[in-house]
Design a protein around this motif. Sequence first.
Motif, PDB file in Angstrom:
ATOM      1  N   ASP A  31       0.835  -1.203   0.000  1.00 26.07           N
ATOM      2  CA  ASP A  31       0.000   0.000   0.000  1.00 26.07           C
ATOM      3  C   ASP A  31       0.870   1.253   0.000  1.00 26.07           C
ATOM      4  O   ASP A  31       0.641   2.183  -0.773  1.00 26.07           O
ATOM      5  N   THR A  32       1.865   1.258   0.884  1.00 25.06           N
ATOM      6  CA  THR A  32       2.697   2.440   1.055  1.00 25.06           C
ATOM      7  C   THR A  32       3.512   2.741  -0.191  1.00 25.06           C
ATOM      8  O   THR A  32       3.594   3.891  -0.639  1.00 25.06           O
ATOM      9  N   ILE A  33       4.122   1.711  -0.774  1.00 23.00           N
ATOM     10  CA  ILE A  33       4.928   1.919  -1.978  1.00 23.00           C
ATOM     11  C   ILE A  33       4.063   2.407  -3.136  1.00 23.00           C
ATOM     12  O   ILE A  33       4.410   3.370  -3.837  1.00 23.00           O
ATOM     13  N   SER A  34       2.920   1.769  -3.357  1.00 21.71           N
ATOM     14  CA  SER A  34       2.056   2.179  -4.473  1.00 21.71           C
ATOM     15  C   SER A  34       1.465   3.568  -4.232  1.00 21.71           C
ATOM     16  O   SER A  34       1.261   4.331  -5.184  1.00 21.71           O
ATOM     17  N   ALA A  35       1.191   3.924  -2.974  1.00 27.73           N
ATOM     18  CA  ALA A  35       0.684   5.266  -2.670  1.00 27.73           C
ATOM     19  C   ALA A  35       1.747   6.316  -2.953  1.00 27.73           C
ATOM     20  O   ALA A  35       1.446   7.404  -3.479  1.00 27.73           O
ATOM     21  N   CYS A  36       2.991   6.010  -2.612  1.00 24.25           N
ATOM     22  CA  CYS A  36       4.090   6.931  -2.899  1.00 24.25           C
ATOM     23  C   CYS A  36       4.234   7.137  -4.408  1.00 24.25           C
ATOM     24  O   CYS A  36       4.369   8.273  -4.878  1.00 24.25           O
ATOM     25  N   ILE A  37       4.191   6.049  -5.160  1.00 19.74           N
ATOM     26  CA  ILE A  37       4.295   6.148  -6.621  1.00 19.74           C
ATOM     27  C   ILE A  37       3.146   6.991  -7.179  1.00 19.74           C
ATOM     28  O   ILE A  37       3.352   7.858  -8.040  1.00 19.74           O
ATOM     29  N   THR A  38       1.940   6.758  -6.678  1.00 20.94           N
ATOM     30  CA  THR A  38       0.773   7.517  -7.136  1.00 20.94           C
ATOM     31  C   THR A  38       0.950   9.006  -6.862  1.00 20.94           C
ATOM     32  O   THR A  38       0.649   9.856  -7.719  1.00 20.94           O
ATOM     33  N   ALA A  39       1.447   9.326  -5.670  1.00 24.34           N
ATOM     34  CA  ALA A  39       1.674  10.730  -5.316  1.00 24.34           C
ATOM     35  C   ALA A  39       2.693  11.376  -6.254  1.00 24.34           C
ATOM     36  O   ALA A  39       2.511  12.522  -6.698  1.00 24.34           O
ATOM     37  N   GLU A  40       3.759  10.647  -6.554  1.00 30.87           N
ATOM     38  CA  GLU A  40       4.789  11.214  -7.434  1.00 30.87           C
ATOM     39  C   GLU A  40       4.259  11.420  -8.846  1.00 30.87           C
ATOM     40  O   GLU A  40       4.593  12.409  -9.509  1.00 30.87           O
ATOM     41  N   ILE A  41       3.430  10.501  -9.329  1.00 31.53           N
ATOM     42  CA  ILE A  41       2.798  10.690 -10.637  1.00 31.53           C
ATOM     43  C   ILE A  41       1.902  11.924 -10.611  1.00 31.53           C
ATOM     44  O   ILE A  41       1.870  12.718 -11.564  1.00 31.53           O
ATOM     45  N   ALA A  42       1.166  12.120  -9.517  1.00 33.76           N
ATOM     46  CA  ALA A  42       0.284  13.286  -9.398  1.00 33.76           C
ATOM     47  C   ALA A  42       1.074  14.590  -9.426  1.00 33.76           C
ATOM     48  O   ALA A  42       0.554  15.627  -9.858  1.00 33.76           O
ATOM     49  N   LYS A  43       2.325  14.543  -8.985  1.00 40.38           N
ATOM     50  CA  LYS A  43       3.179  15.727  -8.990  1.00 40.38           C
ATOM     51  C   LYS A  43       3.845  15.958 -10.347  1.00 40.38           C
ATOM     52  O   LYS A  43       4.567  16.933 -10.529  1.00 40.38           O
ATOM     53  N   GLY A  44       3.630  15.038 -11.285  1.00 34.71           N
ATOM     54  CA  GLY A  44       4.154  15.230 -12.624  1.00 34.71           C
ATOM     55  C   GLY A  44       5.434  14.488 -12.934  1.00 34.71           C
ATOM     56  O   GLY A  44       6.014  14.673 -14.003  1.00 34.71           O
ATOM     57  N   HIS A  45       5.890  13.638 -12.021  1.00 37.25           N
ATOM     58  CA  HIS A  45       7.089  12.866 -12.279  1.00 37.25           C
ATOM     59  C   HIS A  45       6.809  11.747 -13.287  1.00 37.25           C
ATOM     60  O   HIS A  45       5.676  11.271 -13.414  1.00 37.25           O
ATOM     61  N   SER A  46       7.852  11.316 -13.968  1.00 31.08           N
ATOM     62  CA  SER A  46       7.714  10.207 -14.907  1.00 31.08           C
ATOM     63  C   SER A  46       7.476   8.915 -14.139  1.00 31.08           C
ATOM     64  O   SER A  46       7.718   8.827 -12.925  1.00 31.08           O
ATOM     65  N   MET A  47       7.027   7.886 -14.846  1.00 27.75           N
ATOM     66  CA  MET A  47       6.798   6.598 -14.213  1.00 27.75           C
ATOM     67  C   MET A  47       8.084   6.065 -13.585  1.00 27.75           C
ATOM     68  O   MET A  47       8.072   5.578 -12.453  1.00 27.75           O
ATOM     69  N   GLU A  48       9.191   6.161 -14.306  1.00 28.71           N
ATOM     70  CA  GLU A  48      10.459   5.661 -13.758  1.00 28.71           C
ATOM     71  C   GLU A  48      10.869   6.435 -12.518  1.00 28.71           C
ATOM     72  O   GLU A  48      11.269   5.833 -11.511  1.00 28.71           O
ATOM     73  N   GLN A  49      10.769   7.743 -12.547  1.00 28.97           N
ATOM     74  CA  GLN A  49      11.109   8.542 -11.371  1.00 28.97           C
ATOM     75  C   GLN A  49      10.232   8.168 -10.183  1.00 28.97           C
ATOM     76  O   GLN A  49      10.716   8.017  -9.051  1.00 28.97           O
ATOM     77  N   ALA A  50       8.926   8.021 -10.430  1.00 28.87           N
ATOM     78  CA  ALA A  50       7.992   7.699  -9.356  1.00 28.87           C
ATOM     79  C   ALA A  50       8.301   6.359  -8.723  1.00 28.87           C
ATOM     80  O   ALA A  50       8.278   6.200  -7.494  1.00 28.87           O
ATOM     81  N   ILE A  51       8.603   5.354  -9.548  1.00 27.93           N
ATOM     82  CA  ILE A  51       8.925   4.028  -9.020  1.00 27.93           C
ATOM     83  C   ILE A  51      10.216   4.060  -8.215  1.00 27.93           C
ATOM     84  O   ILE A  51      10.306   3.461  -7.134  1.00 27.93           O
TER      85      ILE A  51
END
Length: 267
Positions: A216-236
């Motif tokens: 949950d925590t890892i996927s939530a962090c990735i989702t937040a980073e995508i919402a901020k405009g980061h690329s998929m690779e950066q978010a992961i």
Amino acid sequence: MINDYPQALTIAGTDSGGGAGIPADVKTMQMRGVYSAMVVVAVTAQNTLGVQDALPMPEKLIDEQFASIAGDLKIRACKTGMLADPIRVRSVVRNLKKYDLGPLIVDPVMVAKGGAKLLSDDAISIVRDELIPLASLVTPNIPEAYELTGMAIKNKNDIKKAARELQKRGAKNILIKGGHAESSDKADAYILFEDGNDMWLTAPRVNTKNTHGTGDTISACITAEIAKGHSMEQAIMIGKTISKGINVGHGHGPLNHWVKIEGDDLK
């Protein structure tokens, strides 16, 4: 300016103990500098020892939550977690098709750390056939990847084959987490990107029982980073840096949702 702040949505079940599900998602997104909204799909009586009871939300209320959020907020990315059963999964799929809620990250939650099932057997095929094709990223662990593909996963080559199978089923990007692998000293995660490129992320295995709500925590962090405009690779890459647990409760403790990443400016 209205709705100028990054906003993300978690679609999942609650955890009364606070370590997983919607509480983990909301805390993680907030610590990443993103406003978090929620669609509650189920309510659980849960703590670090396990899940004692669960109650799915009425389908009408799920629909109304989606409508309420879509009618007011500007969601830039969303994620799913615990979805309970076929009725709830189909309700979520229907609403994701109806509203523009940004890229979708699917964390295919099936079993809690204590062993309780969080997704019924007859709902797995619906997740596989109807939800995953909507996903910008799907983040299964090895047992979940097996359930979604039917493929035995015993080594790195099997992990790569399972990721390709999930991509064939419609998911754009795949992150298969390796925490359940047999290796005792390393935890390998495999990423298959939409363009066909791939990579392995290898980290020392953390010897701790405090792993409640990890996915949950890892996927939530990735989702937040995508919402901020980061690329998929950066978010992961940012999501995979979260690994520290804290001592809460008598069972599997949660991750530290407010852990800071070295050099982090939250941008």
